[in-house]
Design an enzyme around this catalytic site. Structure first.
Site, short mmCIF file in Angstrom:
data_model
loop_
_atom_site.label_atom_id
_atom_site.label_comp_id
_atom_site.label_asym_id
_atom_site.label_seq_id
_atom_site.Cartn_x
_atom_site.Cartn_y
_atom_site.Cartn_z
N GLY A 56 0.82 -1.20 0.00
CA GLY A 56 0.00 0.00 0.00
C GLY A 56 0.85 1.25 0.00
O GLY A 56 2.02 1.23 -0.41
N CYS A 57 0.30 2.33 0.49
CA CYS A 57 1.03 3.60 0.52
C CYS A 57 2.34 3.43 1.29
O CYS A 57 2.36 2.92 2.41
CB CYS A 57 0.17 4.68 1.18
SG CYS A 57 1.01 6.26 1.37
#
Length: 228
Positions: A56-57
């Protein structure tokens, strides 16, 4: 009156979206996962090895690993594509093959690759979400392990099989194990983002819970981090 109604409705929508993002972005494991039965031996002398994870981020993944004892350095960046397309704007187009990733330089005399995997799967992200992580959707937010040698590949695949067999998650792990062909540093403003912007709503909702989970589930590995 109409203004007040619209304002209240807007606030309600924001609250609901934040609540949904929190539920989706929090770690899937509520307790530490089992230790890896297949791992590298702990080094006898201090040295340096590199691991690369995507979950993810990269703000949140870096925020977790830079607080792990035995980790010497972390860098937010991109892996999976070419150097020419390794910029935030291009990666965000979801056309480059890159994943937002974090390079973790660690001392194997203090922490093993298998222990890093345990943190990665326990608190850094939800490995059962396909091509997304919480509110972030796209292949650049996929769950991936970019191995740097055959030993990392062997340990990663064995640990995923171990976790799937133990059914520690409600869904099957979708993490991709793939060779690292290149890692490209992210822009300066992305580095230590969670540390430098603790009041950012995204950090509060999506990343702060991961750091809290690390501290709660792995007190023996947790350390305070104040930046480079």
């Amino acid at each position: 009156m109409l203004y007040r109604v619209l304002t209240a409705a807007t606030i309600l929508i924001v609250v609901l979206l934040i609540g949904r993002a929190y539920v989706q972005a929090r770690p899937a494991a509520t307790s530490p996962l089992p230790t890896a039965t297949t791992d590298e031996p702990r080094a006898q002398a201090s040295t340096r090895e590199t691991a690369v994870f995507a979950g993810g981020c990269f703000w949140g993944v870096q925020g977790v690993f830079e607080r792990v004892k035995g980790v010497v350095d972390t860098t937010a960046g991109y892996a999976g594509g070419t150097q020419e397309t390794a910029t935030y704007d291009q990666v965000s187009s979801e056309t480059t093959g890159h994943a937002e990733s974090v390079k973790v330089v660690y001392d194997p005399s203090q922490i093993t690759y298998g222990e890093l995997l345990r943190v990665f799967f326990s608190v850094a992200h939800d490995p059962t979400q396909l091509n997304r992580q919480g509110p972030d959707v796209g292949t650049s937010y996929r769950s991936a392990i970019f191995y740097t040698n055959d030993e990392q590949k062997r340990i990663s695949e064995a640990y995923i099989a171990q976790l799937n067999q133990a059914k520690v998650f409600k869904s099957k792990i979708v993490t991709v194990v793939t060779p690292l062909k290149g890692f490209y540093d992210g822009e300066d403003y992305h580095q230590d983002y969670a540390l430098n912007h603790p009041e950012n709503p995204y950090i509060l909702v999506c990343d702060k819970p991961k750091i809290g989970a690390l501290k709660e589930q792995f007190p023996e590995l947790y350390r305070e981090y104040r930046g480079k």
